[in-house]
Design an enzyme around this catalytic site. Structure first.
Site, short mmCIF file in Angstrom:
data_model
loop_
_atom_site.label_atom_id
_atom_site.label_comp_id
_atom_site.label_asym_id
_atom_site.label_seq_id
_atom_site.Cartn_x
_atom_site.Cartn_y
_atom_site.Cartn_z
N LYS A 62 0.83 -1.20 0.00
CA LYS A 62 0.00 0.00 0.00
C LYS A 62 0.88 1.27 0.00
O LYS A 62 0.60 2.22 -0.73
CB LYS A 62 -0.92 0.00 1.23
CG LYS A 62 -2.06 -1.00 1.16
CD LYS A 62 -2.91 -0.95 2.41
CE LYS A 62 -4.12 -1.84 2.26
NZ LYS A 62 -5.06 -1.37 1.22
N ARG B 108 3.55 5.92 -2.83
CA ARG B 108 4.78 6.59 -3.30
C ARG B 108 4.72 6.80 -4.81
O ARG B 108 5.04 7.89 -5.31
CB ARG B 108 6.00 5.75 -2.95
CG ARG B 108 6.31 5.67 -1.48
CD ARG B 108 7.53 4.81 -1.20
NE ARG B 108 8.77 5.52 -1.45
CZ ARG B 108 9.97 5.02 -1.22
NH1 ARG B 108 10.09 3.78 -0.77
NH2 ARG B 108 11.05 5.72 -1.45
N VAL C 245 9.38 -8.01 11.46
CA VAL C 245 8.48 -8.87 12.24
C VAL C 245 9.30 -9.41 13.41
O VAL C 245 10.40 -9.94 13.21
CB VAL C 245 7.91 -10.03 11.39
CG1 VAL C 245 7.05 -10.95 12.25
CG2 VAL C 245 7.10 -9.48 10.22
N LYS D 165 8.52 -10.88 25.57
CA LYS D 165 7.54 -9.85 25.90
C LYS D 165 6.36 -10.45 26.64
O LYS D 165 5.79 -9.83 27.54
CB LYS D 165 7.07 -9.15 24.61
CG LYS D 165 6.43 -7.80 24.86
CD LYS D 165 6.38 -6.97 23.60
CE LYS D 165 5.99 -5.54 23.89
NZ LYS D 165 6.07 -4.67 22.70
N ARG E 157 7.93 1.20 9.34
CA ARG E 157 8.42 2.54 9.63
C ARG E 157 8.51 3.33 8.34
O ARG E 157 9.16 2.89 7.38
CB ARG E 157 9.77 2.50 10.33
CG ARG E 157 10.29 3.90 10.72
CD ARG E 157 11.55 3.79 11.53
NE ARG E 157 11.31 3.06 12.77
CZ ARG E 157 12.24 2.46 13.48
NH1 ARG E 157 13.50 2.47 13.06
NH2 ARG E 157 11.93 1.83 14.60
N HIS F 11 2.25 7.25 15.64
CA HIS F 11 2.08 5.81 15.81
C HIS F 11 0.67 5.41 15.43
O HIS F 11 -0.31 5.97 15.95
CB HIS F 11 2.35 5.39 17.26
CG HIS F 11 3.80 5.33 17.60
ND1 HIS F 11 4.32 4.50 18.57
CD2 HIS F 11 4.87 5.99 17.10
CE1 HIS F 11 5.63 4.66 18.66
NE2 HIS F 11 5.99 5.56 17.77
N GLU G 62 1.71 -2.37 13.46
CA GLU G 62 2.04 -1.04 13.98
C GLU G 62 2.80 -0.27 12.90
O GLU G 62 3.73 -0.80 12.29
CB GLU G 62 2.91 -1.13 15.23
CG GLU G 62 3.25 0.24 15.81
CD GLU G 62 4.28 0.20 16.93
OE1 GLU G 62 3.91 0.45 18.07
OE2 GLU G 62 5.45 -0.11 16.63
N HIS H 51 17.64 4.94 21.00
CA HIS H 51 17.48 3.50 21.20
C HIS H 51 18.83 2.83 21.49
O HIS H 51 18.94 1.99 22.39
CB HIS H 51 16.84 2.87 19.96
CG HIS H 51 16.72 1.39 20.04
ND1 HIS H 51 15.75 0.76 20.80
CD2 HIS H 51 17.46 0.39 19.47
CE1 HIS H 51 15.90 -0.57 20.70
NE2 HIS H 51 16.92 -0.80 19.89
#
Length: 252
Positions: free
Chosen positions: A42, A47, A66, A75, A99, A142, A161, A177
């Site tokens: 998508k 773009r 992933v 987690k 991202r 986000h 996300e 980070h």
């Protein structure tokens, strides 16, 4: 129940769970890989459309990832989530991540609105950390999206996300980070202060670059009418016009 019996029973339960997880996890992970690919497609189409119609592309870079099965299970343990796939699917929303890096702040919102307007995507959550940065200076948009992945047995809703940020915001977030990873979250106070100063500097750079861009273009180039393509051969166009007039006269 004697302790040995409980131990044996408990061990059997752990074994059954581990075996079940090994059997079902590959398909589970595949669904998230496919969902990430769907969103990437998508974004790639957007773009191309921006570039083709407006001769301008607001999206500088796109990446995806992933989480590994081990990262997911870590987690699960950290957050105390029930270790079954249904609970993992419901409680961990960043297994698949996209991202999108844009040139300017205005572009991040343009991409946000264009992407979320697609009716096959369900928007579950939007957090605007650009207008409302985190205390440490982190800025980004986000999105938590749900997208159908069409498999042989039918569509499966999968959560992805999406983070949308400028180049300056992405550079700052990457540095932050790495620093927090190195110090395992216990970052010295003087580095925290420098990170905050760097976040402010990144914001000033974004605003300055946006002003320069506006000075050159004068407005949002993506708001312009689509550009006209290469002109057709005039003889061909005359034939098409004649055909249209002939068709119109028949209808009358």
């Amino acid at each position: 129940m004697p302790a040995t019996e409980f131990s044996n029973s408990n061990g059997a339960l752990v074994y059954d769970f581990a075996h079940s997880l090994r059997q079902s996890l590959p398909k589970f992970m595949m669904e998230y890989r496919f969902a990430a690919d769907e969103v990437l497609t998508k974004v790639s189409i957007l773009r191309e459309e921006f570039l083709y119609l407006h001769k301008y592309n607001p999206i500088e870079h796109v990446s995806s990832r992933v989480k590994s099965p081990e990262s997911i299970l870590r987690k699960v343990v950290k957050r105390g989530i029930n270790p079954d796939l249904a609970s993992i699917r419901a409680n961990i929303t960043d297994i698949a991540g996209i991202r999108i890096t844009c040139s300017f702040i205005k572009d991040t919102y343009k991409v946000l609105h264009t992407l979320t307007a697609q009716n096959d995507l369900k928007v579950l959550q939007i957090k605007d950390y650009i207008k409302h940065p985190k205390p440490n200076g982190y800025k980004s948009l986000h999105l938590i999206l749900e997208i159908p992945v069409f498999l042989s047995e039918g569509p499966v809703p999968v959560i992805v996300e999406v983070q949308i940020r400028t180049i300056a915001q992405d550079f700052w977030a990457s540095l932050e980070h790495k620093i927090f990873y190195k110090y395992e979250g216990d970052v010295p106070e003087h580095l925290v202060e420098e990170l905050t100063d760097a976040a402010n500097a990144a914001e000033k750079l974004d605003l300055q670059m946006q002003r320069l861009h506006t000075a050159v273009h004068g407005h949002d180039v993506n708001a312009e009418s689509p550009t006209v393509g290469e002109p057709f051969d005039e003889t061909l166009m005359e034939q098409v016009r004649a055909l249209a007039m002939k068709s119109s006269s028949k209808e009358e």
